[in-house]
Design a protein around this motif. Structure first.
Motif, PDB file in Angstrom:
ATOM      1  N   LYS A   1       0.778  -1.379  -0.053  1.00  0.00           N
ATOM      2  CA  LYS A   1      -0.013   0.044  -0.038  1.00  0.00           C
ATOM      3  C   LYS A   1       0.849   1.395   0.138  1.00  0.00           C
ATOM      4  O   LYS A   1       0.475   2.258  -0.701  1.00  0.00           O
ATOM      5  CB  LYS A   1      -0.862   0.046   1.169  1.00  0.00           C
ATOM      6  CG  LYS A   1      -2.081  -1.179   1.252  1.00  0.00           C
ATOM      7  CD  LYS A   1      -2.924  -0.903   2.243  1.00  0.00           C
ATOM      8  CE  LYS A   1      -4.016  -1.796   2.285  1.00  0.00           C
ATOM      9  NZ  LYS A   1      -4.993  -1.857   3.468  1.00  0.00           N
ATOM     10  N   ILE A   2       1.845   1.342   0.662  1.00  0.00           N
ATOM     11  CA  ILE A   2       2.993   2.423   0.891  1.00  0.00           C
ATOM     12  C   ILE A   2       3.582   2.748  -0.598  1.00  0.00           C
ATOM     13  O   ILE A   2       3.582   3.641  -0.970  1.00  0.00           O
ATOM     14  CB  ILE A   2       4.019   2.310   1.838  1.00  0.00           C
ATOM     15  CG1 ILE A   2       3.407   2.260   3.150  1.00  0.00           C
ATOM     16  CG2 ILE A   2       5.000   3.087   1.939  1.00  0.00           C
ATOM     17  CD1 ILE A   2       4.040   1.570   4.361  1.00  0.00           C
ATOM     18  N   GLU A   3       3.992   1.677  -1.084  1.00  0.00           N
ATOM     19  CA  GLU A   3       4.585   1.666  -2.483  1.00  0.00           C
ATOM     20  C   GLU A   3       3.469   2.002  -3.479  1.00  0.00           C
ATOM     21  O   GLU A   3       3.903   3.148  -4.371  1.00  0.00           O
ATOM     22  CB  GLU A   3       5.225   0.209  -3.198  1.00  0.00           C
ATOM     23  CG  GLU A   3       5.912   0.220  -4.247  1.00  0.00           C
ATOM     24  CD  GLU A   3       6.182  -1.201  -4.780  1.00  0.00           C
ATOM     25  OE1 GLU A   3       6.544  -1.234  -5.903  1.00  0.00           O
ATOM     26  OE2 GLU A   3       6.029  -2.097  -4.105  1.00  0.00           O
ATOM     27  N   ASP A   4       2.149   1.639  -3.487  1.00  0.00           N
ATOM     28  CA  ASP A   4       1.418   2.000  -4.264  1.00  0.00           C
ATOM     29  C   ASP A   4       1.160   3.589  -4.293  1.00  0.00           C
ATOM     30  O   ASP A   4       0.861   4.360  -5.078  1.00  0.00           O
ATOM     31  CB  ASP A   4       0.038   1.378  -4.181  1.00  0.00           C
ATOM     32  CG  ASP A   4       0.142  -0.275  -4.680  1.00  0.00           C
ATOM     33  OD1 ASP A   4       1.148  -0.712  -5.537  1.00  0.00           O
ATOM     34  OD2 ASP A   4      -0.505  -0.967  -4.328  1.00  0.00           O
ATOM     35  N   ALA A   5       0.813   4.030  -3.053  1.00  0.00           N
ATOM     36  CA  ALA A   5       0.613   5.363  -2.921  1.00  0.00           C
ATOM     37  C   ALA A   5       1.739   6.246  -3.109  1.00  0.00           C
ATOM     38  O   ALA A   5       1.615   7.353  -3.866  1.00  0.00           O
ATOM     39  CB  ALA A   5       0.433   5.650  -1.058  1.00  0.00           C
ATOM     40  N   GLU A   6       3.064   5.872  -2.954  1.00  0.00           N
ATOM     41  CA  GLU A   6       4.320   6.522  -3.431  1.00  0.00           C
ATOM     42  C   GLU A   6       4.322   6.821  -4.953  1.00  0.00           C
ATOM     43  O   GLU A   6       4.681   7.833  -5.490  1.00  0.00           O
ATOM     44  CB  GLU A   6       5.548   6.131  -2.960  1.00  0.00           C
ATOM     45  CG  GLU A   6       5.694   6.201  -1.440  1.00  0.00           C
ATOM     46  CD  GLU A   6       7.082   5.400  -0.768  1.00  0.00           C
ATOM     47  OE1 GLU A   6       7.434   4.496  -1.706  1.00  0.00           O
ATOM     48  OE2 GLU A   6       7.422   5.645   0.016  1.00  0.00           O
ATOM     49  N   LYS A   7       3.743   5.731  -5.711  1.00  0.00           N
ATOM     50  CA  LYS A   7       3.938   5.786  -7.240  1.00  0.00           C
ATOM     51  C   LYS A   7       2.810   6.561  -7.892  1.00  0.00           C
ATOM     52  O   LYS A   7       2.562   6.855  -8.910  1.00  0.00           O
ATOM     53  CB  LYS A   7       3.825   4.457  -7.578  1.00  0.00           C
ATOM     54  CG  LYS A   7       4.961   3.768  -7.600  1.00  0.00           C
ATOM     55  CD  LYS A   7       4.918   2.157  -7.915  1.00  0.00           C
ATOM     56  CE  LYS A   7       6.287   1.602  -7.731  1.00  0.00           C
ATOM     57  NZ  LYS A   7       6.244   0.098  -8.294  1.00  0.00           N
TER      58      LYS A   7
END
Length: 72
Positions: A48-54
């Motif tokens: 979820k963090i990775e998706d938010a950052e992208k």
């Protein structure tokens, strides 16, 4: 919530109150031993963090709120 967590909660629910309290304290001790500062993330949280950052998300602290709506 994962199915194993749901099943663990269901199993704990059938215990007498004293045993529920013991199980809770045991689980809390395990979690604190694994991550005493609550800074680790699960694989799901990391995704979820990775998706938010992208996603193009912009932190509110990075916005110059004073110049919004001006011609600067």
């Amino acid at each position: 919530m994962s199915s194993i967590v749901i099943e663990a909660a269901r199993l704990m629910d059938v215990l007498p109150e004293a045993d529920k309290a013991f199980a809770y304290e045991f689980i809390k001790k395990l979690v604190l031993a694994w991550d005493p500062d609550f800074t680790k993330v699960t694989a799901e949280e990391a995704k979820k963090i990775e998706d938010a950052e992208k996603s193009g998300y912009v932190d509110a602290e990075d916005i110059d709120w004073e110049s919004i709506g001006t011609d600067e």
